[in-house]
Design an enzyme around this catalytic site. Structure first.
Site, PDB file in Angstrom:
ATOM      1  N   GLU A 249     -35.979  33.737  -1.289  1.00  0.00           N
ATOM      2  CA  GLU A 249     -36.460  35.100  -0.997  1.00  0.00           C
ATOM      3  C   GLU A 249     -36.334  35.855  -2.302  1.00  0.00           C
ATOM      4  OE1 GLU A 249     -34.724  37.115   2.486  1.00  0.00           O
ATOM      5  OE2 GLU A 249     -33.556  35.290   2.638  1.00  0.00           O
ATOM      6  N   CYS A 283     -36.071  44.737  -1.659  1.00  0.00           N
ATOM      7  CA  CYS A 283     -37.096  43.783  -2.099  1.00  0.00           C
ATOM      8  C   CYS A 283     -38.465  44.149  -1.538  1.00  0.00           C
ATOM      9  CB  CYS A 283     -36.711  42.365  -1.690  1.00  0.00           C
ATOM     10  SG  CYS A 283     -36.339  42.192   0.046  1.00  0.00           S
TER      11      CYS A 283
END
Ligand code: NDP
Length: 500
Positions: A249, A283
């Protein structure tokens, strides 16, 4: 902070605190004078001990029944819940975020554990298939030792998003927290570890070489990594050595595309919830906003007005609506980026109010900024800023905006804002991303438990959440019994024989 209240964190291997003798300090990003913790610096030898303990525990844990694993995950969620207010408070002090954000992070971790426990039983249903030749039985089996490497920006939710599915599927784990937020997550994991046999949960800390030793260790079968794209590449290279499974990720550069039918005042309050949470250190925060040229000026003014309402201050101060940045690298990067963007000729408008300006030299405080008249290929637009500065880019046509939105190596999340669902939905299908929100871009929209999360291109490999995320922690083992060669006594109840 007095000496007694400084937390001492040792390595945690096989349910035991292991002192290393060397420690690094964790300081409060909003009050530099406050030392929050001293954390043991591990070595490659400690990594080996932790992986070996996890490997040993795996030999038993992989055979534990599903109901036992579910019970233990629910026990872990309860342990986390008991500590939640203390953990949220500690997180603010080590990580710098607002208390309401750290409370959400802890709540997210608890919910993740419970959701994983609830999904686990049906996920593990064995599938069997019969034809004239024989039977095929497809089992889902754990992979082995999982290395979980986590960043500092939402450590609780991100760590539990790895621990939950890894343990539910019969793996064991070695967690390496970020040096910028190791404390609360370790306290949580140590409390949760009491629900599991020794060695199922282990924790190591270190300086660079510990992450490397973990990703290279031959007994680690899966690396679940969340962090920057550059580090992700190093992790992937390490995994290649012994063909480990990886979940990455990584960073994002999420575009928000405003369509020309919206009224700026309707959209902006929701839009800023997607840009500035955790001071932009998310993010999947919006990192660039594309606005139709026709409404560009109006949109800019409306956005500036809203951003000007932010009050930047200490995370535990209830008046604060934006908190400091997490660490010096991030602070220096955002300061430098702001200066370079201004020097490039773009208009950079710093907004919001400083709370307690006397403290600003003793914390990583920055004001939020809105940037206009910026080149679509400027550093601020094409890179991940991970901070509270947002560029507005005008566009003329759908074709042009799609080309700009997709013209990057990132592909985490994205959003489209419009009254026209059909048009927004058609454009969503053209965006290269793991996620596209329509008329939102915030964590509340991720609350839907049917959303798998992850990115495409250099934003990552694999997905977390839901059964799609659990799939990342298992191998498929197909057992094929040929009934013609050697007649077998195997009996299958036709009702149990399921099509795969
Ligand atoms: P980093 O990539 O710098 O660090 C992440 C973790 O990796 C840390 O624990 C770090 O510890 C460790 N690490 C560093 N080098 C190595 C290595 N060679 N091998 C193994 N481990 C290593 O990221 P940040 O902590 O700065 O987090 C910010 C980044 O994370 C942003 O880019 C953000 O977009 C991304 N992120 C992505 C998310 C997603 O879901 N896609 C969610 C949250 C953040 P150490 O420094 O001690 O080695």
């Amino acid at each position: 902070m007095d000496k007694e209240s400084v937390i001492k964190l040792e390595l945690f291997i096989n349910q035991t605190d292991v002192p290393s003798g060397n420690y690094f300090e964790v300081r409060d990003p909003g009050r530099f004078a406050n030392v929050i913790a001293q954390v043991a610096i591990g070595s490659a030898t400690h990594v080996h001990e932790a992986v070996s303990a996890a490997h040993h525990a795996y030999q038993t844990w992989k055979h534990s029944g599903m109901s036992q694993r579910i019970d233990r995950l629910n026990c872990a969620a309860l342990e986390l819940e008991k500590l939640s207010s203390q953990l949220a408070q500690t997180l603010v002090q080590e990580q710098g975020m607002l208390l309401r954000d750290t409370q959400r992070d802890v709540a997210n971790g608890i919910r993740t554990l419970r959701e994983t426990a609830a999904l686990a039983a049906s996920f593990f249903e064995v599938k069997e298939y019969e034809d004239e030749e024989g039977w095929v039985r497809v089992e889902k089996v754990p992979r082995g030792v999982v290395a979980a490497i986590v960043p500092w920006n939402a450590p609780m939710g991100l760590t539990m998003g790895k621990v939950g599915p890894a343990l539910a599927t019969g793996n064991t784990i070695v967690v390496k927290p970020s040096p910028f937020a190791p404390v609360a997550v370790s306290q949580a994991l140590k409390a949760m570890a009491a629900c599991f046999p020794p060695g199922v949960i282990n924790i190591v800390y270190g300086e660079g070489d510990v992450g490397t030793a973990l990703t290279h260790h031959p007994l680690v079968r899966k690396i679940s990594f969340t962090g920057g794209t550059k580090t992700g590449k190093a992790v992937m290279a390490a995994a290649a050595e012994s063909i480990k499974n990886i979940g990455l990720e990584l960073g994002g550069n999420d575009p928000a595309i405003i369509l020309d039918d919206v009224v700026p005042a309707e959209v902006v309050p929701e839009l800023i919830k997607g840009i500035f949470p955790r001071s932009g250190q998310v993010c999947y925060a919006i990192k660039r906003v594309y606005v139709p040229a026709r409404i560009y000026d109006k949109f800019y003014d409306t956005l500036c007005e809203a951003v000007n309402e932010y009050k930047v201050g200490y995370g535990l101060d209830p008046r604060s609506t934006l908190a400091p940045l997490n660490n010096q690298n991030q602070y220096n990067f955002i300061k430098g980026l702001t200066q370079r963007t201004r020097q490039s000729g773009a208009v950079v408008r710093e907004l919001g109010q400083k709370l307690d300006p006397d403290h600003w030299d003793h914390g990583y405080y920055v004001l939020p900024a809105v940037v206009r008249d910026v080149s679509p290929t400027a550093e601020l637009v094409v890179n991940e800023q991970f901070g509270p500065i947002i560029p507005l880019i005008p566009y003329e046509s759908e074709q042009q905006v799609l080309a700009m939105a997709n013209g990057t190596e990132y592909g985490l999340a994205s959003s489209i804002w419009s009254h026209d669902y059909d048009r927004a939905s058609r454009l969503a299908g053209e965006i290269e991303a793991g996620i596209t929100f329509i008329n939102s871009h915030a964590r509340t929209a991720l609350g839907n438990r049917h959303m798998p999360f992850g990115g495409v291109k250099q934003s990552g490999i694999g997905r977390v959440r839901t059964t799609v995320g659990m799939d990342e922690y298992i191998e498929y083992h197909a057992i094929n019994l040929n009934k013609k060669t050697i007649p077998s006594t195997k009996k299958v109840n036709p009702q149990d024989a399921k099509q795969i």
